[in-house]
Design a protein around this motif. Structure first.
Motif, short mmCIF file in Angstrom:
data_model
loop_
_atom_site.label_atom_id
_atom_site.label_comp_id
_atom_site.label_asym_id
_atom_site.label_seq_id
_atom_site.Cartn_x
_atom_site.Cartn_y
_atom_site.Cartn_z
N VAL A 190 0.86 -1.20 0.00
CA VAL A 190 0.00 0.00 0.00
C VAL A 190 0.89 1.24 0.00
O VAL A 190 1.71 1.43 0.90
CB VAL A 190 -0.92 0.02 1.24
N TYR A 191 0.74 2.07 -1.04
CA TYR A 191 1.56 3.29 -1.05
C TYR A 191 0.76 4.54 -0.77
O TYR A 191 1.32 5.62 -0.53
CB TYR A 191 2.32 3.42 -2.37
N ASN A 192 -0.59 4.44 -0.73
CA ASN A 192 -1.38 5.63 -0.40
C ASN A 192 -2.79 5.20 -0.01
O ASN A 192 -3.33 4.22 -0.54
CB ASN A 192 -1.44 6.58 -1.59
N TYR A 193 -3.39 5.93 0.93
CA TYR A 193 -4.81 5.74 1.23
C TYR A 193 -5.37 7.09 1.65
O TYR A 193 -4.66 7.94 2.20
CB TYR A 193 -5.03 4.69 2.32
N GLN A 194 -6.67 7.30 1.37
CA GLN A 194 -7.28 8.61 1.61
C GLN A 194 -8.80 8.46 1.67
O GLN A 194 -9.35 7.43 1.29
CB GLN A 194 -6.91 9.58 0.49
#
Length: 819
Positions: free
Chosen positions: A798-802
């Motif tokens: 996982v490189y990004n979550y928002q």
């Protein structure tokens, strides 16, 4: 133009209007429902539909839209236009609450700027609507939260009310004293208390003792067993209360009059704001109705066209739903050289319903109301809708059914054009068939010449022939199951339908000799033609089913082919990547071997070894490396080289171990480790007596130190790299990709359940190679969202979550981007 005057009742729109009115929150919206009218202006229709479509999204996606206090204060506002009048307290309270609602609605619609708003058409509707915050504050200074005039609305009112309280307190004390004295003398019962009569505090006394207490008798009970006496001691005080109450009322009127004088100049602008509130109420009712009947804002073109798929009659849909029955949707196309549709088929087969569905939905959409049909549909705009349906027989006007039809046809033929849609039921019926059919054919010819559109139902054979032979007119049939002897309520365009008169008569039980006699009267040609029509319909249904099956199989074949092509590309990409990695790995191993040999050479040199042997060893190493770099990257050769180098590396490690070198570092707190034989990597949190506490993501576990192995950062990076998969694994992967859903809903789960589900979900997502997934956890207290995000922070893939965009769920959904 709509014809005739009772058009709405004929197609059922009067019932739609009533449903919309019932869904309004106030008379404001109901007035707009009554004002709703047919329009042929494309921009106006699009604007009305777009506003409703945006409100549908608000109802479905937002939970904080203001819907309280849609109050109609216009009559009170209009009544204060004359100088000297004032607005009463209840109307003022309603004004305050409704103005606050208008203010909140405008604020909701304008919470984003014009370029970023998710509701641009409603944003425009809010426009420059005045919200009167100053006026609301003024009312708050006058009224309390219950709508009563505040004590401090003026200093004089405050003084008056304080005096009222003071005098009332004195009256209560006097009355209680008199009452206790009367009770002690036995004049009044022990449980009696002072009561109110005509606004004055009095004591209930038995009639026999009324002269024992000095005062004024104000009233007596219905039974005559009790009289209510105002003691003489409190008469003056009660009179003073009356005077003060009059003063209070005069002061309240003075306050309200002063406020009304400030309010009066703003009335026109306030009434304009109520127009906005009325429009919001009206649009909201349309949106709620659209959701109830699965209606949408359809794709529209500013021309005459009907291309509808799975269209439903709204009233029939609601009726069937109450009875737990399914409605048969309508597919229909009217355009270009197929403008006039002649529908034939058996009675009670759905011809009239089909006609009314077209009329009602076209009228609804041109009134700005969403309609229930498929998103693939295209809806056009007509300037005129003419309808001729039902029995218009009138005794008063000496007008027969047929005369009524002819009157309508006279109007149609004079006024129809290429922007008209005609809806005619039982065309040519009501008179002698031969002449009725001839007149109908003559009218149909002129409708066609004028380029009109239309849906026309009939039983006449000559009209079916006309449709078959003239461009612009097309036959249609309501399908009928001749084996089950029941209608299918399905429209098929392209061929005429049979009336199934003989079959229906036989099913009902008409004597066979009557049926045979009737068949002989009409002749074999007619019977055979009707039979051919039935055969055509049957064959068409058969081939339609075949074609549908073929389409489904072709679609499935295309999907399978596309999957194989995608997998082939993926395998080829993997192959190239593995070869690249293999070469990199080979270079790494060679580098390590080179370093080892250099170390050996240094050792030899230090031990006074022969220079020639040292030079020869380095030359052989260089030749080996050059030969490997020049080789073509063939799968077999690289694989063999890698295997050979790995074996050398293993032998080297064994040798080092035998020489007493330590291959396994000592595990300490903070190290990355894994259980031997497993792949999941965790971090050591604590070490106690040979046992270690390890955090694998959000999960803590205790394990013996000798079951753990140290994992370096380089080792972690290497193990993240993809490896070659077998054919069986590839098939599993393909199946997972086909069935993988990119959303998971964990709302309502406990924290540990949700975390477990998300862990499996993210693992599968990384495995199948999707780039983005969505986790639906809801807002609530935010605890579930925090647990999930704490876990995501630990996942290497996982490189990004928002948060999702506010239009699609906001903080209630986490969007995860994967490597």
């Amino acid at each position: 133009m709509i014809y005739p005057d009772n058009f709405e009742s004929k197609i059922g729109f009067d019932k739609i209007r009533q449903i919309l009115a019932d869904r309004c929150l106030s008379p404001l919206g109901r007035e707009k429902v009554e004002e709703m009218a047919f329009s042929s202006r494309y921009t106006d229709i699009q604007e009305a539909l777009s506003q409703t479509d945006e409100f549908i999204r608000i109802i479905k996606e937002e939970d904080n839209f203001p819907t309280n206090y849609f109050l109609d204060v216009r009559p009170s506002l209009k009544s204060i236009r004359v100088e000297g009048t004032w607005i009463d307290e209840s109307a003022l309270f309603d004004l305050r609450r409704s103005l606050q609602t208008i203010r909140e609605i405008v604020s909701f619609l304008k919470k984003e700027d014009e370029d970023n708003t998710p509701y641009p058409h409603l944003y425009t509707l809010a426009g420059e609507v005045a919200v009167f915050p100053g006026l609301i504050n003024q009312i708050d200074r006058i009224l309390d939260k219950f709508g009563r005039i505040k004590d401090n609305a003026s200093s004089e009112l405050n003084r008056i009310r304080k005096e009222i309280l003071q005098v009332s307190g004195g009256i209560s004390k006097s009355l209680n004293s008199i009452l206790r004295q009367a009770q002690s003398e036995g004049l009044v019962e022990k449980d009696i208390a002072p009561t109110m009569r005509d606004g004055r505090l009095v004591i209930p006394v038995a009639p026999a003792f009324k002269r024992k207490i000095k005062g004024i008798v104000h009233d007596e009970s219905a039974t005559g067993k009790t009289v209510f006496i105002e003691p003489a001691e409190v008469v003056e005080a009660n009179n003073r209360i009356r005077e003060l109450e009059s003063e209070e009322r005069r002061e309240i009127i003075k306050i309200l009059t002063a406020f009304t004088n400030e309010l009066r100049p703003l009335v026109p602008e306030i009434l304009q704001s109520y127009e906005f509130l009325a429009m919001i109420d009206f649009i909201r009712s349309k949106a709620a109705f659209a959701i109830d009947i699965d209606a949408i804002k359809p794709a529209m073109e500013d021309k005459q066209i009907v291309r509808w798929y799975t269209a439903k009659h709204p009233l029939l849909f609601i009726s069937h739903r109450r009875q737990n029955r399914q409605i048969v949707p309508l597919d229909i196309e009217l355009e270009d050289d197929k403008r006039l549709l002649i529908i034939s088929g058996p009675n009670a087969g759905g011809k009239s319903v089909c006609l009314k569905t077209v009329g009602l939905l076209q009228y609804m959409v041109q009134c700005g109301v969403p309609i229930p049909l498929d998103e693939r549909s295209v809806v056009g705009i007509f300037e005129h809708i003419f309808i001729d349906i039902g029995d218009e027989q009138s005794i008063e006007n000496d007008l027969s059914t047929y005369s009524s039809h002819l009157t309508n046809m006279k109007f149609f033929v004079r006024n129809c054009d290429a922007k008209t849609i005609l809806l005619i039921d039982e065309f040519g019926g009501g008179t002698e068939p031969q002449i009725g059919g001839a007149i109908a054919e003559s009218l149909l010819k002129r409708f066609n010449q004028r380029g009109a559109f239309g849906v026309i139902t009939t039983h006449y054979q000559n009209l079916k022939h006309f449709a078959n032979e003239n461009k612009g007119v097309v036959n249609g049939a309501m399908l009928y199951d001749r084996h089950l002897m029941q209608p299918l309520f399905t429209l098929a365009i392209g061929n005429p339908g049979s009336s199934f008169a003989i079959e229906i008569a036989r099913k009902i039980g008409l004597p066979e000799d009557v049926i045979a006699d009737a068949s002989e009267i009409v002749g074999s040609d007619y019977i055979n033609m009707d039979k051919y029509l039935q055969d055509i319909v049957r064959d068409k249904r058969y081939w339609e089913t075949k074609r549908q099956n073929i389409r489904q199989k072709e679609k499935r074949l295309e999907e399978v082919t596309e999957n194989y092509e995608t997998d082939l590309l993926s395998v080829e990409k993997q192959r190239k990547e593995i070869l690249r990695q293999a070469k990199t790995e080979a270079e790494r191993i060679l580098s390590e071997a080179n370093a080892k040999i250099e170390n050996t050479i240094r050792t030899i040199r230090e031990s006074q070894a022969e220079k020639e042997k040292t030079k020869q060893a380095r030359l052989e190493l260089s030749d080996f490396r050059s030969s490997l770099e020049n080789e073509a990257p063939a799968d077999g050769k690289i694989a063999r080289k890698i295997e050979k180098l790995k074996n050398k590396d293993k032998n080297k490690k064994k040798k080092e171990k035998a020489q007493g070198q330590t291959a396994q570092p000592e595990i300490t707190v903070g190290d990355n480790v894994r259980i031997k034989g497993q792949t999941s990597v965790g971090q050591v949190l604590d070490i106690q007596k040979g046992n270690a506490t390890v955090a694998f993501g959000m999960i803590k576990s205790t394990a013996k130190l000798d079951t753990l192995e140290y994992v370096s950062k380089n080792q972690q990076k290497r193990e993240k790299k993809p490896t070659m998969v077998s054919a069986a694994v590839s098939d599993d992967m393909r199946e997972k990709k086909l069935n993988f859903k990119q959303d998971i809903d964990v709302r309502g789960m406990r924290g540990d359940e949700a975390l477990q589900a998300v862990m499996y979900f993210i693992d599968d997502a990384i495995l199948v190679g999707v780039s983005r997934v969505r986790i639906l956890h809801g807002t609530g207290t935010g605890a579930l969202r925090q647990i999930i995000r704490d876990y995501l922070r630990t996942v290497p893939g996982v490189y990004n979550y928002q948060d999702e965009h506010v239009q699609f769920g906001g903080a209630g959904i986490t969007v995860v981007d994967l490597d």
